[in-house]
Scaffold this motif. Structure first.
Motif, PDB file in Angstrom:
ATOM      1  N   TRP A  47       0.841  -1.203   0.000  1.00 25.28           N
ATOM      2  CA  TRP A  47       0.000   0.000   0.000  1.00 25.28           C
ATOM      3  C   TRP A  47       0.872   1.248   0.000  1.00 25.28           C
ATOM      4  CZ3 TRP A  47      -0.348   3.975   3.558  1.00 25.28           C
ATOM      5  CH2 TRP A  47      -1.434   4.851   3.409  1.00 25.28           C
ATOM      6  N   ARG A 439     -18.274  -7.708   4.059  1.00 22.21           N
ATOM      7  CA  ARG A 439     -17.815  -6.358   3.774  1.00 22.21           C
ATOM      8  C   ARG A 439     -17.021  -6.311   2.462  1.00 22.21           C
ATOM      9  NH1 ARG A 439     -12.407  -5.529   4.889  1.00 22.21           N
ATOM     10  NH2 ARG A 439     -11.372  -7.126   6.141  1.00 22.21           N
ATOM     11  N   LYS A 440     -17.004  -5.138   1.882  1.00 19.12           N
ATOM     12  CA  LYS A 440     -16.272  -4.950   0.634  1.00 19.12           C
ATOM     13  C   LYS A 440     -14.771  -5.080   0.871  1.00 19.12           C
ATOM     14  CE  LYS A 440     -15.586  -1.611  -3.107  1.00 19.12           C
ATOM     15  NZ  LYS A 440     -15.915  -0.258  -3.594  1.00 19.12           N
ATOM     16  N   SER A 442     -10.983  -4.496   1.077  1.00 18.03           N
ATOM     17  CA  SER A 442     -10.176  -3.283   1.045  1.00 18.03           C
ATOM     18  C   SER A 442      -8.956  -3.486   0.160  1.00 18.03           C
ATOM     19  CB  SER A 442      -9.738  -2.908   2.462  1.00 18.03           C
ATOM     20  OG  SER A 442      -8.824  -3.881   2.955  1.00 18.03           O
ATOM     21  N   LYS A 443      -8.203  -2.400  -0.011  1.00 17.37           N
ATOM     22  CA  LYS A 443      -6.970  -2.499  -0.797  1.00 17.37           C
ATOM     23  C   LYS A 443      -5.981  -3.432  -0.120  1.00 17.37           C
ATOM     24  CE  LYS A 443      -5.097  -0.939  -4.601  1.00 17.37           C
ATOM     25  NZ  LYS A 443      -5.730  -1.161  -5.908  1.00 17.37           N
ATOM     26  N   ASP A 445      -6.750  -6.027   1.681  1.00 11.13           N
ATOM     27  CA  ASP A 445      -7.208  -7.389   1.396  1.00 11.13           C
ATOM     28  C   ASP A 445      -6.741  -7.830   0.010  1.00 11.13           C
ATOM     29  OD1 ASP A 445      -8.537  -7.618   3.820  1.00 11.13           O
ATOM     30  OD2 ASP A 445     -10.369  -6.728   3.015  1.00 11.13           O
ATOM     31  N   GLU A 446      -6.803  -6.892  -0.938  1.00 14.49           N
ATOM     32  CA  GLU A 446      -6.368  -7.211  -2.297  1.00 14.49           C
ATOM     33  C   GLU A 446      -4.877  -7.541  -2.331  1.00 14.49           C
ATOM     34  OE1 GLU A 446      -5.867  -4.865  -6.563  1.00 14.49           O
ATOM     35  OE2 GLU A 446      -7.364  -4.171  -5.105  1.00 14.49           O
TER      36      GLU A 446
END
Length: 529
Positions: A47, A439-440, A442-443, A445-446
């Motif tokens: 990140w 939940r959507k 997150s970056k 998680d990606e």
């Protein structure tokens, strides 16, 4: 990569068993305790890297990383001795030798990998850097030890520099150390833990140096030949007990080179003290700075050119000579059982001769490498951007993390649960878990999902790279494991005679830089009177 009778990878390649098999429990246990930290910080590093990356910063940090390498200091340090700063040169030699040796010692002791790529992209101008383990960062150790020592000298009451120059050099020192340490994170070569511990090691070595080094120097200068021999014996003992790595890592080569430098330096100091004992300023057995004021710029240029030539000539002549005459000696010693071979170094009985041109991980480049180095300096935008495992340690960590993620998935109580799939609240143990599942991503998680998905390193051309290329799709099937190990970059075959060769060659380089070249300068009239 070793293979079994069926051509399959040896046992242990699919999990952490490799390190459990190769390392004794007292080394394996701390490795396993520290490994989760390396994995935990990787998505945050990715990140951080993506947030601040630009093509200009890619070039800047890739180029400035060279200023923290062993090669840079090996080229730079002799100049200090030839231009009237021997005291500073001595301090830097001791700092860097101890920094390289002990950071390499810890690397091979714990065998901790670098943060995974992907999700990180590794930016470098050095093809061999990624072959080493990640913890701790040698660049950080070098840079911080030099910075702390330099700041100590600038703040010393003995400093004769003007306040303005002192302020400028202090700012330059802070810029230097920040660029090196931050650059290791930016370039994807190290994690936060690597640079923090590497920096702490650098501070410790610098403090120990300016606290105890004068007493050690006095011991060598005023001691007998037996006392100097004792110091050399201690250095050789440290070389002998250097840990055997679990993978083919070149850390030992760097430690060996600087052990040779330290041995040569101690011999030179002792000899100079015997031959020129009347000089004691700015340091015992060295010439005072005032004697260099009479040298013209042309004479100084000649001194530097001749000194560099002597160092490179010694290496170009002595290295092939030793590699030619030592194999028969080693075969004889091997038959007598007198050798203590190191792992990953081929024994003399297993080869007939050492190749004339070895493309190796040398601290000091050869004459043939100089044009390429000059090209890199003139074109700092030339760098490699690699994605995927680049070393055996990378490959093992990729497989181990992949296996960990598979086991975590299998052990999850919600995996494949119809209640969860249907969104039935009764199928969950808590509302929090359902929230996490729904939940959507997150970056972070990606980035975490990318870990363990690499199959081989992909180099992106730096000429066309923007620094923001998307990650390629990597195969995650475990059937590609053999391909993964077949395509990673490996160190070349190393030979047992290279251990003695490197010690002798780098011992000679240090002696020439400190003692031999100044004697030659005096013989040809380039020594100040």
């Amino acid at each position: 990569m070793g293979k079994g009778a069926e051509g399959q990878p040896d046992a242990g390649l699919r999990s952490l068993n490799h390190y459990q098999n190769e390392l004794p429990p007292w080394r394996y246990w701390p490795r396993q305790k520290l490994l989760p930290l390396v994995r935990y910080e990787t998505p945050y590093l990715a990140w951080f890297q993506e947030k601040i990356r630009t093509p200009a910063l890619d070039s800047y940090f890739a180029f400035t990383a060279n200023l923290g390498t062993h090669t840079f200091f090996m080229v730079f340090l002799p100049i200090l001795f030839w231009s009237g700063y021997p005291s500073l040169g001595r301090g830097m030699v001791h700092l860097l030798a101890s920094g390289i040796f002990f950071s390499g010692f810890i690397k091979d002791l714990l065998c901790l990998p670098r943060p995974l790529s992907p999700p990180l992209q590794r930016i470098t101008m050095s093809g061999s850097a990624a072959l080493e383990y990640g913890f701790p960062s040698s660049h950080s150790t070098n840079a911080v030890s030099v910075a702390v020592y330099s700041l100590h000298l600038l703040d010393s009451p003995d400093s004769t520099l003007s306040p303005d120059l002192t302020f400028f050099l202090r700012i330059l020192t802070y810029l230097y150390v920040t660029s090196i340490v931050l650059g290791r994170l930016y370039c994807g070569m190290h994690g936060f833990f690597d640079v923090i511990v590497g920096s702490a090691l650098g501070v410790l070595l610098a403090v120990l140096h300016y606290t105890y080094d004068p007493a050690i120097d006095e011991y060598v200068h005023s001691g007998s030949a037996k006392q100097v021999a004792l110091v050399i014996l201690i250095i050789l003992t440290l070389v002998r007990i250097h840990p055997e790595p679990a993978d083919d890592c070149p850390c030992f080569d760097d430690s060996l080179a600087f052990a040779g430098v330290t041995i040569g330096a101690q011999i030179a100091y002792w000899h100079l003290a015997r031959a020129n004992a009347t000089w004691d300023s700015p340091h015992p057995s060295t010439l005072p700075r005032s004697r260099f004021e009479a040298i013209s710029w042309m004479q100084m240029g000649l001194r530097l050119a001749i000194g560099v030539f002597l160092v490179f000539a010694w290496r170009e002549i002595m290295k092939p000579f030793l590699l030619r005459i030592l194999p028969p000696v080693f075969r004889g010693l091997e038959k007598l059982g007198l050798l203590l071979p190191r792992r990953f170094f081929t024994k003399a009985s297993q080869y007939t001769k050492v190749p004339a041109q070895l493309k190796d991980h040398d601290v000091l480049p050869s004459f043939s490498d100089i044009p390429n180095i000059i090209t890199n300096i003139r074109h700092p935008r030339r760098r490699a951007i690699s994605i995927g495992p680049q070393s055996e340690a990378d490959a093992y960590e990729t497989l181990a993390y992949r296996e960990k993620r598979r086991r975590d998935s299998l052990s999850s109580p919600y995996r494949g649960s119809p209640a969860v799939d249907a969104g039935n609240d009764e199928g969950s143990r808590s509302g929090t878990t359902l929230h996490k599942l729904s939940r959507k991503p997150s970056k972070l998680d990606e980035y975490e999902h990318m870990m363990g998905t690499g199959t081989n390193a992909v180099d992106v051309s730096s000429e066309s790279a923007t620094g923001m290329e998307p990650f390629p799709e990597f195969i995650s099937d475990e059937r590609d494991e053999e391909k993964l190990f077949a395509q990673i970059k490996r160190p070349r075959v190393r030979y047992d005679v290279e251990v003695v060769t490197k010690l002798v060659v780098y011992c000679g380089i240090a002696w020439i830089s400190i003692d031999g070249a100044p004697v030659f300068f005096e013989m040809i009239g380039l020594m100040p009177s």
